[in-house]
Enzyme design. Structure first.
Site, mmCIF file in Angstrom:
data_model
loop_
_atom_site.group_PDB
_atom_site.id
_atom_site.type_symbol
_atom_site.label_atom_id
_atom_site.label_comp_id
_atom_site.label_asym_id
_atom_site.label_seq_id
_atom_site.Cartn_x
_atom_site.Cartn_y
_atom_site.Cartn_z
ATOM 1 N N SER A 42 -2.046 -6.057 -0.893
ATOM 2 C CA SER A 42 -1.197 -4.955 -1.361
ATOM 3 C C SER A 42 0.292 -5.224 -1.179
ATOM 4 C CB SER A 42 -1.566 -3.674 -0.610
ATOM 5 O OG SER A 42 -1.444 -3.875 0.786
ATOM 6 N N VAL A 43 0.634 -6.144 -0.303
ATOM 7 C CA VAL A 43 2.050 -6.489 -0.115
ATOM 8 C C VAL A 43 2.656 -6.944 -1.454
ATOM 9 C CG1 VAL A 43 3.579 -8.173 1.025
ATOM 10 C CG2 VAL A 43 1.773 -7.037 2.331
#
Ligand SMILES: *[C@@H]1O[C@H](CO)[C@@H](O)[C@H](O)[C@H]1NC(C)=O
Ligand SMILES: *[C@@H]1O[C@H](CO)[C@@H](O)[C@H](O)[C@H]1NC(C)=O
Ligand SMILES: *[C@@H]1O[C@H](CO)[C@@H](O)[C@H](O)[C@H]1NC(C)=O
Length: 375
Positions: A42-43
């Protein structure tokens, strides 16, 4: 010159112009510019998970509240995420989520402009959140499929050249570590398992032509607001695992560089934990008044597992917070971290920073004995 000759000459010029137009503007001749291919969690996810049923999403208010237009795009941030900052600083087109182009008729043209395969929740292991994300194996599998179609369309040499001039960005491992936290696994053994599982995926990308890698380590998973809810402080055991993984990840990159047989492999390894610690130590002078409680969420530290649910009212002073939700940084803190990756030096980013990576000329002729290396 007679009238007939002039007509022929004019005719030739028109044909020439038409051919030039076709070659330069409508074929693939013009689109081969450096691009960015991103893999991981998700970064870096810019909307991949929007195309999945169920699962981890950031496509509702208040996600994106500070994004241009206040749009919730699926980025796990109040605004831009790490991928956006890298795209801007490196100076490449913003890549589309893999699943938004995978079944399109112009997939190959889109592929050449860069693709973001990152999927929120994913890890190195197939067993990390497989129900609601694209695992790293699936991300690489889709990448390989797209590479094959690109090779079919523009040939192996051009495909190789495109990968060679482009950037590979990877951030993975953080979710594997969060999941293993508290289960009693040995940090060193678990970190070794992650690294041996990750290695062939990076080799796969290298074999296709990837030469410039930006590797972002695991963060301090033990200090996330969600991790703090257990005891109030950071989970040192979880951080130990993250640090063990990061150390081995840095060595893995050194190893891959030394094992590179088909041309040099260049990389910037960014240590997210070291970066966090540096900025956190300076947080007051940097204007972060809140370093542990998330801006959006519920429960202690706003860190409850429910995350920042649809419609949750976030804090007003987002620029003063390090954490946006229970596991993600705010846009502002992310921007400072990525600036450190771009311009910083050891021990934050090694052996070269991303700015230096962009300045490199990659001399790596097409390895003729290595055609169609994804198979
Ligand atoms: C592409 O289309 C095929 C067949 O229509 C489908 O099975 C597959 O799930 C689609 N892939 C994506 C990534 O949407
Ligand atoms: C992980 O999943 C992929 C398919 O996505 C499979 O090819 C691979 O063998 C799996 N790895 C392990 C260790 O089970
Ligand atoms: C959680 O965030 C809200 C803003 O949405 C804030 O009012 C509240 O004080 C925060 N919770 C904690 C525990 O600080």
């Amino acid at each position: 010159m007679g009238k007939k000759m002039m007509t022929i000459s004019l005719y030739c010029q028109v044909v020439y112009l038409v051919m030039c137009y076709l070659l330069c503007f409508s074929g693939f001749g013009h689109s081969l510019e450096p691009a960015m291919y991103l893999f991981g969690s998700s970064v870096l996810d810019m909307g991949t998970n929007n195309y999945l049923t169920g699962g981890a999403k950031g496509n509702y208010y208040p996600y994106g509240i500070d994004y241009p237009g206040g749009e919730a795009t699926g980025r796990f941030s109040n605004g831009k995420n790490a991928a956006d900052f890298l795209v801007e600083m490196v100076g490449v087109p913003s890549p589309k989520p893999s699943l938004s182009i995978s079944n399109k008729s112009d997939m190959v043209e889109e592929f050449l402009k860069g693709v973001n395969f990152a999927s929120g929740g994913s890890g190195v292991l197939n067993t990390t959140n497989p129900a609601y994300c694209m695992t790293l194996s699936q991300q690489i599998g889709l990448f390989n499929e797209m590479v094959e179609k690109t090779i079919d369309k523009i040939g192996p040499m051009e495909t190789y050249e495109q990968m060679k001039r482009s950037y590979i960005v990877v951030n993975i491992g953080n979710n594997d570590i969060s999941i293993a936290a508290g289960t009693g696994v040995d940090p060193e053994e678990y970190a070794s398992l992650l690294i041996t599982t990750l290695k062939p995926h990076l080799q796969n990308i290298y074999n296709i032509g990837g030469r410039r890698f930006v590797i972002i380590s695991s963060g301090a998973q033990g200090c996330l607001p969600r991790a703090r809810t257990a005891t109030g402080g950071c989970s040192e055991e979880t951080n130990k695992m993250a640090k063990a993984y990061n150390t081995k990840l840095a060595s893995l990159m050194k190893t891959l560089q030394s094992e590179a047989n088909f041309g040099p492999l260049y990389y910037s390894y960014f240590d997210l934990i070291a970066g966090h610690e540096l900025l956190n130590a300076k947080r007051e002078s940097l204007g972060f008044t809140e370093g542990v409680v998330a801006c959006c969420g519920t429960g202690a530290f706003n860190g409850s597992a429910y995350r920042c649910g649809p419609g949750t009212v976030p804090c007003d002073n987002r620029a003063n917070h390090i954490y946006w939700d229970n596991v993600h940084y705010t846009e502002r803190f992310t921007g400072l971290l990525m600036k450190l990756a771009f311009y910083g030096s050891s021990p934050y980013v090694e052996p070269i920073n991303v700015n230096e990576l962009t300045a490199l000329t990659v001399l790596s002729p097409y390895p003729t004995d290595q055609v169609k290396s994804t198979k």
